[in-house]
Write a protein that holds these residues in place. Structure first.
Motif, PDB file in Angstrom:
ATOM      1  N   PRO A 173      29.639  32.958  37.833  1.00 15.01           N
ATOM      2  CA  PRO A 173      30.217  31.838  38.709  1.00 15.01           C
ATOM      3  C   PRO A 173      31.482  32.323  39.318  1.00 15.01           C
ATOM      4  O   PRO A 173      32.445  30.894  40.178  1.00 15.01           O
ATOM      5  N   GLN A 174      32.022  33.720  38.598  1.00 14.37           N
ATOM      6  CA  GLN A 174      33.391  33.638  39.694  1.00 14.37           C
ATOM      7  C   GLN A 174      33.276  34.007  40.971  1.00 14.37           C
ATOM      8  O   GLN A 174      33.927  34.073  41.772  1.00 14.37           O
ATOM      9  N   VAL A 175      32.024  34.715  41.553  1.00 13.13           N
ATOM     10  CA  VAL A 175      31.797  35.144  42.663  1.00 13.13           C
ATOM     11  C   VAL A 175      32.137  34.310  44.172  1.00 13.13           C
ATOM     12  O   VAL A 175      32.523  34.893  44.856  1.00 13.13           O
ATOM     13  N   PRO A 176      31.456  33.327  43.843  1.00 12.16           N
ATOM     14  CA  PRO A 176      31.634  32.258  45.181  1.00 12.16           C
ATOM     15  C   PRO A 176      33.067  32.491  45.143  1.00 12.16           C
ATOM     16  O   PRO A 176      33.437  31.337  46.576  1.00 12.16           O
ATOM     17  N   ALA A 177      34.141  31.924  44.165  1.00  9.82           N
ATOM     18  CA  ALA A 177      35.533  31.937  44.976  1.00  9.82           C
ATOM     19  C   ALA A 177      35.792  33.557  45.760  1.00  9.82           C
ATOM     20  O   ALA A 177      36.737  32.528  46.555  1.00  9.82           O
ATOM     21  N   HIS A 178      35.729  34.672  45.727  1.00  8.81           N
ATOM     22  CA  HIS A 178      35.741  35.409  46.735  1.00  8.81           C
ATOM     23  C   HIS A 178      34.971  34.998  48.283  1.00  8.81           C
ATOM     24  O   HIS A 178      35.751  35.275  48.894  1.00  8.81           O
ATOM     25  N   PHE A 179      33.655  34.857  47.792  1.00  6.52           N
ATOM     26  CA  PHE A 179      33.399  33.976  49.221  1.00  6.52           C
ATOM     27  C   PHE A 179      33.754  33.194  49.604  1.00  6.52           C
ATOM     28  O   PHE A 179      33.917  33.262  51.081  1.00  6.52           O
ATOM     29  N   ALA A 180      34.554  31.790  49.332  1.00  4.85           N
ATOM     30  CA  ALA A 180      35.246  30.977  49.612  1.00  4.85           C
ATOM     31  C   ALA A 180      36.844  32.052  50.681  1.00  4.85           C
ATOM     32  O   ALA A 180      36.623  31.076  51.684  1.00  4.85           O
ATOM     33  N   LYS A 181      37.752  32.775  50.162  1.00  6.02           N
ATOM     34  CA  LYS A 181      38.717  33.448  50.502  1.00  6.02           C
ATOM     35  C   LYS A 181      38.115  33.931  51.685  1.00  6.02           C
ATOM     36  O   LYS A 181      38.820  33.751  53.179  1.00  6.02           O
ATOM     37  N   ILE A 182      36.784  33.783  52.806  1.00  5.05           N
ATOM     38  CA  ILE A 182      36.451  35.015  53.857  1.00  5.05           C
ATOM     39  C   ILE A 182      35.749  33.386  54.194  1.00  5.05           C
ATOM     40  O   ILE A 182      34.714  33.945  56.064  1.00  5.05           O
ATOM     41  N   GLY A 183      35.780  32.107  54.112  1.00  4.52           N
ATOM     42  CA  GLY A 183      34.637  30.891  54.948  1.00  4.52           C
ATOM     43  C   GLY A 183      33.865  30.513  54.345  1.00  4.52           C
ATOM     44  O   GLY A 183      32.659  29.751  55.366  1.00  4.52           O
ATOM     45  N   LEU A 184      33.359  31.162  53.717  1.00  3.79           N
ATOM     46  CA  LEU A 184      31.275  30.864  52.762  1.00  3.79           C
ATOM     47  C   LEU A 184      31.907  30.055  51.455  1.00  3.79           C
ATOM     48  O   LEU A 184      31.580  30.255  50.887  1.00  3.79           O
ATOM     49  N   ARG A 185      31.449  28.735  52.372  1.00  5.38           N
ATOM     50  CA  ARG A 185      30.858  27.902  51.891  1.00  5.38           C
ATOM     51  C   ARG A 185      29.859  27.584  50.424  1.00  5.38           C
ATOM     52  O   ARG A 185      28.691  27.461  51.518  1.00  5.38           O
ATOM     53  N   THR A 186      30.074  27.050  49.814  1.00  6.55           N
ATOM     54  CA  THR A 186      28.654  27.242  48.349  1.00  6.55           C
ATOM     55  C   THR A 186      29.065  26.171  47.573  1.00  6.55           C
ATOM     56  O   THR A 186      30.028  25.689  47.148  1.00  6.55           O
ATOM     57  N   SER A 187      28.225  26.010  46.987  1.00  6.10           N
ATOM     58  CA  SER A 187      27.688  24.983  45.865  1.00  6.10           C
ATOM     59  C   SER A 187      27.008  25.139  45.065  1.00  6.10           C
ATOM     60  O   SER A 187      25.714  25.776  44.568  1.00  6.10           O
ATOM     61  N   ARG A 188      27.124  25.053  43.496  1.00  4.44           N
ATOM     62  CA  ARG A 188      26.357  25.229  42.453  1.00  4.44           C
ATOM     63  C   ARG A 188      25.854  24.266  42.285  1.00  4.44           C
ATOM     64  O   ARG A 188      25.973  23.206  42.179  1.00  4.44           O
ATOM     65  N   VAL A 204      22.878  29.462  39.991  1.00 10.18           N
ATOM     66  CA  VAL A 204      22.227  29.604  41.069  1.00 10.18           C
ATOM     67  C   VAL A 204      23.260  28.496  42.447  1.00 10.18           C
ATOM     68  O   VAL A 204      24.023  27.511  42.082  1.00 10.18           O
ATOM     69  N   PHE A 205      23.805  29.203  43.338  1.00 11.98           N
ATOM     70  CA  PHE A 205      24.195  28.320  44.110  1.00 11.98           C
ATOM     71  C   PHE A 205      23.821  28.562  45.920  1.00 11.98           C
ATOM     72  O   PHE A 205      22.923  29.527  45.964  1.00 11.98           O
ATOM     73  N   ALA A 206      24.435  27.705  45.964  1.00 13.02           N
ATOM     74  CA  ALA A 206      23.766  27.359  47.501  1.00 13.02           C
ATOM     75  C   ALA A 206      24.708  27.787  48.645  1.00 13.02           C
ATOM     76  O   ALA A 206      25.698  26.868  48.078  1.00 13.02           O
ATOM     77  N   PHE A 207      24.071  27.576  49.911  1.00  8.14           N
ATOM     78  CA  PHE A 207      24.895  27.853  51.341  1.00  8.14           C
ATOM     79  C   PHE A 207      24.104  27.019  52.029  1.00  8.14           C
ATOM     80  O   PHE A 207      22.856  27.147  52.308  1.00  8.14           O
ATOM     81  N   GLU A 208      24.625  26.756  53.601  1.00 10.99           N
ATOM     82  CA  GLU A 208      24.190  26.012  53.789  1.00 10.99           C
ATOM     83  C   GLU A 208      23.399  26.475  55.550  1.00 10.99           C
ATOM     84  O   GLU A 208      23.856  27.854  55.266  1.00 10.99           O
TER      85      GLU A 208
END
Length: 209
Positions: A173-188, A204-208
């Motif tokens: 669950p901590q990994v998507p925070a790093h994705f957000a820093k580079i503009g990759l939005r996810t939702s759990r 499980v996280f989803a990306f558009e």
């Protein structure tokens, strides 16, 4: 490093950077096809890096042979995107369409092993697995950002080409925070589950797409 390359752009996040821009940063994209008898050099290095990251560093109890980590989901149905820095592996990830021919995708197997993790999925979903950053290669932050943006952009393009509308990843669950820093939005989209007593939490996280 010019801000031109690191400034967030919705087009770059979806399509990646141009070959010319990547070349200026000494980055290239490799999309090798799986061949068990004669693996592409970049793909072979990816398997070696998986052993170093997931087995040696993270302590995952998964099958591996000598200095490589591979599984039944490494096959002709898998899509591989590898970002090279000065011709050396920098980051990479594997992808499958959910419902691919036997043995299917890894996320389907995980849901069978861990029912509490399961969420509704379909053939319009794309499963991203074995995402890694090379454990010893040192590259500037800007190149990491651009590399990961391009990596996910290529997965998006491949997912869309086979009719997928969503990308999924099982991760801490901590990994998507790093994705957000580079503009990759996810939702759990699942519960947070601990695989076993020694493992970290996963969801499980989803990306558009």
């Amino acid at each position: 490093m010019s801000k031109h390359f690191t400034k967030q752009s919705s087009k770059q996040l979806k399509q990646g950077y141009s070959t010319k821009a990547l070349s200026w940063l000494n980055l290239t994209v490799c999309e090798p096809e799986y061949c068990e008898s004669q693996p592409h050099p970049a793909l072979d290095e990816y398997f070696r890096s998986r052993k170093k990251v997931f087995v040696d560093k993270l302590g995952w109890e998964i099958n591996h042979f000598n200095d490589r980590e591979t599984d039944e989901y490494d096959n002709e149905n898998a899509y591989y995107c590898i970002i090279l820095n000065n011709e050396k592996l920098a980051m990479a990830a594997r992808g499958h369409r959910v419902g691919s021919p036997n043995p299917g995708s890894l996320i389907e197997a995980l849901f069978q092993l861990y029912p509490d993790l399961a969420v509704p999925i379909s053939k319009s979903d794309w499963d991203v697995t074995r995402l890694l950053l090379h454990p010893t290669l040192r590259v500037p932050l800007a190149q990491k950002i651009i590399g990961f943006r391009t990596l996910f952009a290529r997965h998006r393009q491949r997912a869309k080409s086979v009719g997928c509308t969503r990308m999924l990843a099982v991760t801490n669950p901590q990994v998507p925070a790093h994705f957000a820093k580079i503009g990759l939005r996810t939702s759990r989209i699942s519960r947070v589950v601990k695989m076993n007593e020694n493992s970290s939490e996963m969801a499980v996280f989803a990306f558009e797409v």
